[in-house]
Design a protein around this motif. Structure first.
Motif, mmCIF file in Angstrom:
data_model
loop_
_atom_site.group_PDB
_atom_site.id
_atom_site.type_symbol
_atom_site.label_atom_id
_atom_site.label_comp_id
_atom_site.label_asym_id
_atom_site.label_seq_id
_atom_site.Cartn_x
_atom_site.Cartn_y
_atom_site.Cartn_z
ATOM 1 N N LEU A 211 0.842 -1.201 0.000
ATOM 2 C CA LEU A 211 0.000 0.000 0.000
ATOM 3 C C LEU A 211 0.876 1.249 0.000
ATOM 4 O O LEU A 211 0.525 2.263 -0.609
ATOM 5 N N ALA A 212 2.031 1.182 0.675
ATOM 6 C CA ALA A 212 2.953 2.324 0.704
ATOM 7 C C ALA A 212 3.439 2.663 -0.702
ATOM 8 O O ALA A 212 3.524 3.838 -1.081
ATOM 9 N N ASP A 213 3.766 1.622 -1.492
ATOM 10 C CA ASP A 213 4.218 1.846 -2.876
ATOM 11 C C ASP A 213 3.140 2.566 -3.683
ATOM 12 O O ASP A 213 3.409 3.562 -4.363
ATOM 13 N N LEU A 214 1.931 2.059 -3.615
ATOM 14 C CA LEU A 214 0.840 2.618 -4.406
ATOM 15 C C LEU A 214 0.477 4.021 -3.938
ATOM 16 O O LEU A 214 0.192 4.907 -4.757
ATOM 17 N N SER A 215 0.480 4.234 -2.620
ATOM 18 C CA SER A 215 0.158 5.559 -2.076
ATOM 19 C C SER A 215 1.176 6.590 -2.540
ATOM 20 O O SER A 215 0.825 7.731 -2.876
ATOM 21 N N GLU A 216 2.462 6.192 -2.559
ATOM 22 C CA GLU A 216 3.516 7.117 -2.992
ATOM 23 C C GLU A 216 3.353 7.480 -4.464
ATOM 24 O O GLU A 216 3.517 8.644 -4.849
ATOM 25 N N ILE A 217 3.006 6.504 -5.290
ATOM 26 C CA ILE A 217 2.794 6.782 -6.710
ATOM 27 C C ILE A 217 1.617 7.732 -6.910
ATOM 28 O O ILE A 217 1.644 8.615 -7.771
ATOM 29 N N ALA A 218 0.584 7.560 -6.092
ATOM 30 C CA ALA A 218 -0.611 8.402 -6.203
ATOM 31 C C ALA A 218 -0.467 9.730 -5.483
ATOM 32 O O ALA A 218 -1.350 10.596 -5.592
ATOM 33 N N CYS A 219 0.630 9.892 -4.709
ATOM 34 C CA CYS A 219 0.860 11.118 -3.932
ATOM 35 C C CYS A 219 -0.262 11.372 -2.936
ATOM 36 O O CYS A 219 -0.755 12.495 -2.769
ATOM 37 N N LEU A 220 -0.693 10.290 -2.265
ATOM 38 C CA LEU A 220 -1.712 10.372 -1.230
ATOM 39 C C LEU A 220 -1.239 9.583 -0.016
ATOM 40 O O LEU A 220 -0.381 8.703 -0.130
ATOM 41 N N HIS A 222 -1.656 6.743 2.973
ATOM 42 C CA HIS A 222 -2.184 5.378 2.879
ATOM 43 C C HIS A 222 -3.703 5.377 3.002
ATOM 44 O O HIS A 222 -4.419 4.744 2.215
ATOM 45 N N HIS A 223 -4.195 6.051 4.045
ATOM 46 C CA HIS A 223 -5.626 6.032 4.336
ATOM 47 C C HIS A 223 -6.424 6.678 3.208
ATOM 48 O O HIS A 223 -7.431 6.126 2.748
ATOM 49 N N HIS A 224 -5.965 7.863 2.732
ATOM 50 C CA HIS A 224 -6.678 8.537 1.652
ATOM 51 C C HIS A 224 -6.614 7.734 0.354
ATOM 52 O O HIS A 224 -7.599 7.664 -0.392
ATOM 53 N N PHE A 225 -5.455 7.136 0.079
ATOM 54 C CA PHE A 225 -5.329 6.376 -1.162
ATOM 55 C C PHE A 225 -6.300 5.199 -1.192
ATOM 56 O O PHE A 225 -6.973 4.974 -2.204
ATOM 57 N N ALA A 226 -6.359 4.435 -0.104
ATOM 58 C CA ALA A 226 -7.238 3.263 -0.080
ATOM 59 C C ALA A 226 -8.683 3.670 -0.331
ATOM 60 O O ALA A 226 -9.413 3.006 -1.077
ATOM 61 N N ARG A 227 -9.117 4.762 0.293
ATOM 62 C CA ARG A 227 -10.497 5.228 0.101
ATOM 63 C C ARG A 227 -10.712 5.766 -1.303
ATOM 64 O O ARG A 227 -11.741 5.509 -1.938
ATOM 65 N N ALA A 228 -9.741 6.548 -1.806
ATOM 66 C CA ALA A 228 -9.886 7.131 -3.139
ATOM 67 C C ALA A 228 -9.875 6.048 -4.215
ATOM 68 O O ALA A 228 -10.632 6.111 -5.191
ATOM 69 N N PHE A 229 -9.013 5.032 -4.047
ATOM 70 C CA PHE A 229 -8.941 3.947 -5.022
ATOM 71 C C PHE A 229 -10.267 3.189 -5.071
ATOM 72 O O PHE A 229 -10.802 2.920 -6.159
#
Length: 296
Positions: A211-220, A222-229
Protein backbone atom coordinates in the motif's frame (compact mmCIF):
# COMPACT_ATOMS: atom_id res chain seq x y z
CA UNK A 1 6.88 -6.72 13.47
CA UNK A 2 9.16 -9.22 15.19
CA UNK A 3 9.04 -7.24 18.45
CA UNK A 4 5.27 -7.68 18.52
CA UNK A 5 5.62 -11.45 18.43
CA UNK A 6 8.26 -11.19 21.13
CA UNK A 7 5.68 -9.35 23.22
CA UNK A 8 3.14 -12.12 22.60
CA UNK A 9 5.63 -14.71 23.86
CA UNK A 10 6.34 -12.66 27.00
CA UNK A 11 2.69 -11.98 27.79
CA UNK A 12 1.41 -15.48 27.03
CA UNK A 13 4.26 -17.86 27.92
CA UNK A 14 1.85 -20.78 28.42
CA UNK A 15 -0.44 -20.01 25.48
CA UNK A 16 -0.11 -22.46 22.59
CA UNK A 17 0.46 -20.68 19.27
CA UNK A 18 -1.83 -22.08 16.56
CA UNK A 19 -1.30 -19.49 13.83
CA UNK A 20 1.11 -16.55 13.53
CA UNK A 21 2.00 -13.77 11.10
CA UNK A 22 5.63 -14.00 12.24
CA UNK A 23 6.82 -15.32 8.86
CA UNK A 24 4.49 -13.17 6.78
CA UNK A 25 5.57 -10.01 5.01
CA UNK A 26 3.18 -7.81 7.00
CA UNK A 27 3.77 -4.22 8.07
CA UNK A 28 1.95 -2.15 10.67
CA UNK A 29 -0.03 -5.08 12.03
CA UNK A 30 0.81 -8.52 13.41
CA UNK A 31 -1.48 -11.28 14.63
CA UNK A 32 -1.53 -14.69 16.23
CA UNK A 33 -4.10 -17.26 17.32
CA UNK A 34 -3.49 -19.03 20.65
CA UNK A 35 -5.06 -21.55 22.97
CA UNK A 36 -4.90 -20.28 26.56
CA UNK A 37 -4.90 -22.53 29.62
CA UNK A 38 -6.73 -21.43 32.75
CA UNK A 39 -4.66 -19.43 35.21
CA UNK A 40 -2.88 -16.14 35.72
CA UNK A 41 -1.19 -14.24 32.87
CA UNK A 42 1.84 -12.05 33.59
CA UNK A 43 0.76 -8.57 32.43
CA UNK A 44 3.58 -6.59 30.74
CA UNK A 45 2.97 -3.02 29.61
CA UNK A 46 2.04 -3.15 25.90
CA UNK A 47 4.05 -1.14 23.40
CA UNK A 48 1.39 -1.59 20.70
CA UNK A 49 -2.38 -1.56 20.48
CA UNK A 50 -3.78 -5.02 21.25
CA UNK A 51 -7.20 -6.19 20.04
CA UNK A 52 -8.32 -9.62 21.21
CA UNK A 53 -11.15 -11.65 19.68
CA UNK A 54 -12.43 -14.99 20.95
CA UNK A 55 -12.83 -17.11 17.81
CA UNK A 56 -13.96 -20.18 19.76
CA UNK A 57 -13.45 -19.18 23.38
CA UNK A 58 -15.50 -21.07 25.94
CA UNK A 59 -19.24 -21.27 26.71
CA UNK A 60 -18.60 -20.77 30.43
CA UNK A 61 -15.02 -19.44 30.74
CA UNK A 62 -14.33 -15.85 31.75
CA UNK A 63 -11.46 -13.37 31.61
CA UNK A 64 -10.92 -11.26 34.72
CA UNK A 65 -8.53 -8.35 34.36
CA UNK A 66 -7.68 -5.04 36.00
CA UNK A 67 -6.02 -2.14 34.18
CA UNK A 68 -5.88 1.62 34.75
CA UNK A 69 -7.65 0.96 38.04
CA UNK A 70 -10.67 -0.60 36.27
CA UNK A 71 -11.91 -4.13 37.05
CA UNK A 72 -13.43 -6.18 34.20
CA UNK A 73 -15.02 -9.63 34.37
CA UNK A 74 -16.02 -10.78 30.89
CA UNK A 75 -17.50 -14.03 29.50
CA UNK A 76 -15.16 -15.42 26.84
CA UNK A 77 -17.81 -16.64 24.43
CA UNK A 78 -17.19 -16.67 20.65
CA UNK A 79 -17.14 -13.13 19.25
CA UNK A 80 -16.12 -11.44 22.51
CA UNK A 81 -13.73 -8.48 22.05
CA UNK A 82 -11.17 -6.84 24.32
CA UNK A 83 -9.07 -3.69 23.79
CA UNK A 84 -5.77 -3.00 25.52
CA UNK A 85 -4.22 0.31 24.38
CA UNK A 86 -0.54 1.18 24.31
CA UNK A 87 0.83 2.02 27.73
CA UNK A 88 -1.97 0.54 29.83
CA UNK A 89 -0.63 -1.10 32.98
CA UNK A 90 -2.67 -4.26 33.54
CA UNK A 91 -2.36 -5.16 37.19
CA UNK A 92 -3.81 -8.65 36.82
CA UNK A 93 -5.25 -11.02 34.19
CA UNK A 94 -6.91 -14.31 35.09
CA UNK A 95 -8.53 -16.91 32.83
CA UNK A 96 -11.06 -19.08 34.68
CA UNK A 97 -11.19 -21.98 32.17
CA UNK A 98 -9.16 -23.15 29.17
CA UNK A 99 -9.87 -20.97 26.13
CA UNK A 100 -9.42 -22.14 22.54
CA UNK A 101 -8.67 -20.13 19.40
CA UNK A 102 -8.13 -16.63 20.75
CA UNK A 103 -7.00 -14.09 18.14
CA UNK A 104 -4.58 -11.35 19.19
CA UNK A 105 -4.07 -8.42 16.80
CA UNK A 106 -1.24 -5.96 17.44
CA UNK A 107 -1.05 -2.52 15.79
CA UNK A 108 2.15 -0.49 16.12
CA UNK A 109 2.76 3.21 16.80
CA UNK A 110 3.65 3.90 13.17
CA UNK A 111 0.10 3.16 11.98
CA UNK A 112 -1.35 5.77 14.34
CA UNK A 113 1.30 8.25 13.19
CA UNK A 114 0.11 7.70 9.63
CA UNK A 115 -3.48 8.37 10.71
CA UNK A 116 -2.25 11.60 12.38
CA UNK A 117 -0.64 12.71 9.12
CA UNK A 118 -3.83 11.91 7.24
CA UNK A 119 -6.08 14.07 9.44
CA UNK A 120 -3.40 16.70 10.20
CA UNK A 121 -3.80 16.37 13.95
CA UNK A 122 -2.13 14.34 16.65
CA UNK A 123 -3.78 10.96 17.13
CA UNK A 124 -2.70 9.16 20.28
CA UNK A 125 -3.26 5.39 20.65
CA UNK A 126 -2.80 5.93 24.40
CA UNK A 127 -6.12 7.79 24.41
CA UNK A 128 -8.11 4.71 23.38
CA UNK A 129 -10.26 3.25 26.14
CA UNK A 130 -9.40 0.05 28.00
CA UNK A 131 -12.54 -1.93 27.18
CA UNK A 132 -13.89 -5.48 27.36
CA UNK A 133 -16.96 -7.17 25.92
CA UNK A 134 -17.56 -4.42 23.35
CA UNK A 135 -20.17 -5.02 20.64
CA UNK A 136 -18.36 -3.69 17.57
CA UNK A 137 -19.14 -5.51 14.36
CA UNK A 138 -16.50 -3.64 12.38
CA UNK A 139 -13.68 -4.73 14.70
CA UNK A 140 -15.13 -8.25 14.86
CA UNK A 141 -15.31 -8.65 11.06
CA UNK A 142 -11.78 -7.29 10.59
CA UNK A 143 -10.65 -9.84 13.18
CA UNK A 144 -12.36 -12.67 11.31
CA UNK A 145 -10.72 -11.53 8.04
CA UNK A 146 -7.29 -11.41 9.67
CA UNK A 147 -7.89 -14.88 11.11
CA UNK A 148 -8.83 -16.20 7.65
CA UNK A 149 -5.63 -14.70 6.20
CA UNK A 150 -3.58 -16.38 8.93
CA UNK A 151 -5.26 -19.70 8.20
CA UNK A 152 -4.93 -19.50 4.44
CA UNK A 153 -2.48 -16.99 3.00
CA UNK A 154 -3.59 -15.14 -0.14
CA UNK A 155 -1.45 -13.53 -2.82
CA UNK A 156 -2.41 -10.04 -1.56
CA UNK A 157 -2.22 -10.66 2.17
CA UNK A 158 0.40 -7.99 2.87
CA UNK A 159 -1.54 -5.33 0.97
CA UNK A 160 -4.79 -6.36 2.66
CA UNK A 161 -3.22 -6.08 6.11
CA UNK A 162 -1.79 -2.65 5.26
CA UNK A 163 -5.29 -1.43 4.47
CA UNK A 164 -6.94 -3.09 7.45
CA UNK A 165 -4.37 -1.79 9.95
CA UNK A 166 -5.00 1.84 8.92
CA UNK A 167 -8.77 1.37 8.89
CA UNK A 168 -8.70 -0.34 12.29
CA UNK A 169 -6.51 2.36 13.86
CA UNK A 170 -8.75 5.15 12.57
CA UNK A 171 -11.87 3.33 13.75
CA UNK A 172 -10.49 2.73 17.24
CA UNK A 173 -9.49 6.36 17.70
CA UNK A 174 -12.78 7.65 16.32
CA UNK A 175 -14.91 5.27 18.38
CA UNK A 176 -13.04 4.73 21.65
CA UNK A 177 -11.03 7.89 22.33
CA UNK A 178 -13.57 10.64 21.74
CA UNK A 179 -11.33 12.08 19.04
CA UNK A 180 -13.72 12.12 16.13
CA UNK A 181 -11.79 11.72 12.91
CA UNK A 182 -13.36 13.72 10.15
CA UNK A 183 -11.45 14.16 6.95
CA UNK A 184 -11.34 17.74 5.83
CA UNK A 185 -11.95 16.74 2.24
CA UNK A 186 -13.24 13.82 0.26
CA UNK A 187 -10.07 12.26 -1.22
CA UNK A 188 -10.06 11.78 -4.97
CA UNK A 189 -7.56 10.40 -7.42
CA UNK A 190 -7.38 11.85 -10.93
CA UNK A 191 -7.12 9.78 -14.10
CA UNK A 192 -3.43 10.50 -14.64
CA UNK A 193 -2.42 9.30 -11.18
CA UNK A 194 -4.79 6.34 -11.41
CA UNK A 195 -3.21 5.31 -14.71
CA UNK A 196 0.25 5.47 -13.09
CA UNK A 197 -0.98 3.28 -10.23
CA UNK A 198 -2.62 0.71 -12.53
CA UNK A 199 0.45 0.63 -14.81
CA UNK A 200 2.68 -0.01 -11.80
CA UNK A 201 0.40 -2.82 -10.62
CA UNK A 202 0.39 -4.46 -14.06
CA UNK A 203 4.19 -4.17 -14.34
CA UNK A 204 4.76 -5.71 -10.90
CA UNK A 205 2.17 -8.48 -10.60
CA UNK A 206 4.98 -10.97 -10.01
CA UNK A 207 6.44 -8.92 -7.12
CA UNK A 208 5.25 -7.81 -3.70
CA UNK A 209 3.11 -4.67 -4.00
CA UNK A 210 2.55 -2.67 -0.84
CA UNK A 211 0.00 0.00 0.00
CA UNK A 212 2.95 2.32 0.70
CA UNK A 213 4.22 1.85 -2.88
CA UNK A 214 0.84 2.62 -4.41
CA UNK A 215 0.16 5.56 -2.08
CA UNK A 216 3.52 7.12 -2.99
CA UNK A 217 2.79 6.78 -6.71
CA UNK A 218 -0.61 8.40 -6.20
CA UNK A 219 0.86 11.12 -3.93
CA UNK A 220 -1.71 10.37 -1.23
CA UNK A 221 -1.50 9.09 2.34
CA UNK A 222 -2.18 5.38 2.88
CA UNK A 223 -5.63 6.03 4.34
CA UNK A 224 -6.68 8.54 1.65
CA UNK A 225 -5.33 6.38 -1.16
CA UNK A 226 -7.24 3.26 -0.08
CA UNK A 227 -10.50 5.23 0.10
CA UNK A 228 -9.89 7.13 -3.14
CA UNK A 229 -8.94 3.95 -5.02
CA UNK A 230 -12.07 2.14 -3.87
CA UNK A 231 -14.22 5.14 -4.78
CA UNK A 232 -12.70 5.27 -8.28
CA UNK A 233 -12.55 1.55 -9.06
CA UNK A 234 -15.33 0.07 -6.93
CA UNK A 235 -13.12 -2.43 -5.07
CA UNK A 236 -10.22 -2.02 -2.60
CA UNK A 237 -6.63 -2.26 -3.93
CA UNK A 238 -5.98 -5.78 -2.64
CA UNK A 239 -9.06 -7.18 -4.39
CA UNK A 240 -8.19 -5.39 -7.64
CA UNK A 241 -4.68 -6.87 -7.59
CA UNK A 242 -5.95 -10.34 -6.67
CA UNK A 243 -8.30 -10.30 -9.67
CA UNK A 244 -5.49 -9.25 -12.02
CA UNK A 245 -3.21 -12.00 -10.72
CA UNK A 246 -5.89 -14.63 -11.19
CA UNK A 247 -6.47 -13.36 -14.73
CA UNK A 248 -2.74 -13.70 -15.33
CA UNK A 249 -2.91 -17.25 -14.01
CA UNK A 250 -5.68 -17.99 -16.51
CA UNK A 251 -3.49 -16.68 -19.33
CA UNK A 252 -0.49 -18.74 -18.22
CA UNK A 253 -2.61 -21.87 -17.92
CA UNK A 254 -4.20 -21.39 -21.33
CA UNK A 255 -1.13 -20.32 -23.33
CA UNK A 256 1.96 -21.83 -21.70
CA UNK A 257 3.19 -25.21 -20.50
CA UNK A 258 4.40 -23.78 -17.15
CA UNK A 259 3.74 -26.13 -14.25
CA UNK A 260 1.25 -25.17 -11.53
CA UNK A 261 3.93 -24.49 -8.90
CA UNK A 262 5.67 -21.97 -11.18
CA UNK A 263 2.37 -20.28 -12.03
CA UNK A 264 1.48 -20.07 -8.34
CA UNK A 265 4.84 -18.41 -7.60
CA UNK A 266 4.54 -16.03 -10.57
CA UNK A 267 1.16 -14.90 -9.27
CA UNK A 268 2.52 -14.40 -5.72
CA UNK A 269 0.77 -17.31 -4.03
CA UNK A 270 2.63 -18.89 -1.13
CA UNK A 271 2.09 -22.45 -2.41
CA UNK A 272 0.49 -24.45 -5.19
CA UNK A 273 -2.28 -25.62 -2.85
CA UNK A 274 -3.14 -22.03 -1.86
CA UNK A 275 -3.22 -21.06 -5.55
CA UNK A 276 -5.45 -24.02 -6.40
CA UNK A 277 -7.99 -23.14 -3.71
CA UNK A 278 -8.09 -19.46 -4.69
CA UNK A 279 -8.40 -20.31 -8.40
CA UNK A 280 -11.24 -22.75 -7.74
CA UNK A 281 -13.12 -20.13 -5.68
CA UNK A 282 -12.66 -17.57 -8.46
CA UNK A 283 -13.36 -19.76 -11.51
CA UNK A 284 -15.43 -22.64 -10.17
CA UNK A 285 -12.92 -25.25 -11.37
CA UNK A 286 -9.34 -26.23 -10.57
CA UNK A 287 -6.31 -24.91 -12.53
CA UNK A 288 -5.82 -28.35 -14.09
CA UNK A 289 -9.46 -28.49 -15.20
CA UNK A 290 -9.21 -24.97 -16.61
CA UNK A 291 -6.06 -25.89 -18.55
CA UNK A 292 -7.69 -29.00 -20.02
CA UNK A 293 -10.72 -26.99 -21.13
CA UNK A 294 -8.36 -24.43 -22.71
CA UNK A 295 -6.70 -27.25 -24.66
CA UNK A 296 -3.22 -27.16 -23.12
Amino acid sequence: MASVHDFGRRKFPRGEVLLSSGRRNWSGMAAEVRNHPAGEIPPPVPQQMEITLALSGSPTGRVERRGNGEWQDTPARPGTLWLCPIGVVEESIRITEDLSSILHIFIGHEVFKEVSRTVSRAVSPESIAYRAGIDDEFVRQVGYRISAELEEETCVGGLLVDSLSSAMAAHLVATYSGALLQDRENPRIDQVRMRRVVDYINDNLDADISLADLSEIACLSHHHFARAFRSAVGVPPHRFISTLRLKRAQDLLAHTQANLADIAFACRFSSQSTFTRAFRRHMGLSPGEYRRKAGR
